[in-house]
Design a protein around this motif. Structure first.
Motif, PDB file in Angstrom:
ATOM      1  N   MET A   1     -16.409 -54.159  22.192  1.00 18.14           N
ATOM      2  CA  MET A   1     -15.967 -54.187  23.675  1.00 18.14           C
ATOM      3  C   MET A   1     -17.122 -55.804  24.087  1.00 18.14           C
ATOM      4  O   MET A   1     -17.993 -55.512  24.188  1.00 18.14           O
ATOM      5  CB  MET A   1     -16.182 -53.260  24.223  1.00 18.14           C
ATOM      6  N   ASN A  39      -3.664 -46.125  25.193  1.00 13.46           N
ATOM      7  CA  ASN A  39      -3.518 -46.153  23.667  1.00 13.46           C
ATOM      8  C   ASN A  39      -5.414 -45.143  23.958  1.00 13.46           C
ATOM      9  O   ASN A  39      -6.415 -45.283  24.599  1.00 13.46           O
ATOM     10  CB  ASN A  39      -4.464 -47.503  23.469  1.00 13.46           C
ATOM     11  N   VAL A  40      -5.642 -44.566  22.393  1.00 15.94           N
ATOM     12  CA  VAL A  40      -6.902 -44.293  21.709  1.00 15.94           C
ATOM     13  C   VAL A  40      -7.919 -45.434  22.047  1.00 15.94           C
ATOM     14  O   VAL A  40      -7.759 -45.928  20.898  1.00 15.94           O
ATOM     15  CB  VAL A  40      -6.723 -43.378  20.221  1.00 15.94           C
ATOM     16  N   PRO A  41      -8.652 -45.094  22.578  1.00 14.28           N
ATOM     17  CA  PRO A  41      -9.774 -45.563  22.236  1.00 14.28           C
ATOM     18  C   PRO A  41     -10.992 -46.140  21.289  1.00 14.28           C
ATOM     19  O   PRO A  41     -11.400 -47.205  20.715  1.00 14.28           O
ATOM     20  CB  PRO A  41     -11.162 -45.338  23.134  1.00 14.28           C
ATOM     21  N   LYS A  42     -10.707 -44.879  20.693  1.00 10.75           N
ATOM     22  CA  LYS A  42     -11.966 -44.573  19.062  1.00 10.75           C
ATOM     23  C   LYS A  42     -11.171 -44.179  18.535  1.00 10.75           C
ATOM     24  O   LYS A  42     -11.055 -43.282  19.061  1.00 10.75           O
ATOM     25  CB  LYS A  42     -13.508 -45.550  19.379  1.00 10.75           C
ATOM     26  N   GLY A  43     -12.020 -43.842  17.171  1.00 15.03           N
ATOM     27  CA  GLY A  43     -11.836 -42.726  16.180  1.00 15.03           C
ATOM     28  C   GLY A  43     -10.378 -42.749  15.487  1.00 15.03           C
ATOM     29  O   GLY A  43     -10.005 -44.233  15.442  1.00 15.03           O
ATOM     30  N   HIS A  44     -10.483 -41.777  15.198  1.00 16.04           N
ATOM     31  CA  HIS A  44      -8.341 -41.790  14.560  1.00 16.04           C
ATOM     32  C   HIS A  44      -7.572 -42.291  15.401  1.00 16.04           C
ATOM     33  O   HIS A  44      -7.563 -41.633  16.342  1.00 16.04           O
ATOM     34  CB  HIS A  44      -8.474 -40.199  13.671  1.00 16.04           C
ATOM     35  N   ALA A  46      -7.188 -45.587  16.392  1.00 20.84           N
ATOM     36  CA  ALA A  46      -7.978 -45.954  17.652  1.00 20.84           C
ATOM     37  C   ALA A  46      -6.701 -47.387  17.313  1.00 20.84           C
ATOM     38  O   ALA A  46      -6.236 -47.985  17.168  1.00 20.84           O
ATOM     39  CB  ALA A  46      -9.638 -46.912  17.605  1.00 20.84           C
ATOM     40  N   GLY A  47      -6.426 -47.428  19.278  1.00 25.35           N
ATOM     41  CA  GLY A  47      -5.511 -49.037  19.192  1.00 25.35           C
ATOM     42  C   GLY A  47      -4.082 -48.129  19.500  1.00 25.35           C
ATOM     43  O   GLY A  47      -3.041 -49.446  20.298  1.00 25.35           O
TER      44      GLY A  47
END
Length: 82
Positions: A1, A39-44, A46-47
């Motif tokens: 980011m 959206n899912v920011p990070k990890g499993h 993500a995006g």
């Protein structure tokens, strides 16, 4: 980011969201918004779009149930043990 640079920012040119045809129920509208635009920011995953679990849906539904009015938006943190 990327870090934001200091100073004035450009004007936002995105049109407003079209929410026509969405549920009129307060909780269902919020659940749909979360699952469509967050959206899912990070990890499993993500995006990818966030998919609420049943217990999370229950929290939102209870917080926005008929007769429950709050001045501030709902903020809930569910802590996960590592």
């Amino acid at each position: 980011m990327k870090a934001l640079k200091a100073g004035p920012k450009a004007a936002v040119t995105v049109p407003p969201l079209d929410l026509k045809g969405w549920p009129t129920d307060r909780a269902k509208r919020r659940i749909r918004f979360i699952e469509r635009y967050v959206n899912v920011p990070k990890g499993h995953g993500a995006g990818k779009p966030l998919k609420l679990r049943d217990f999370q849906r229950e929290i939102v539904t209870g917080a926005y149930a008929a007769g429950i009015w709050s001045a501030a938006p709902l903020c809930v943190a569910v802590v996960r043990r590592a």
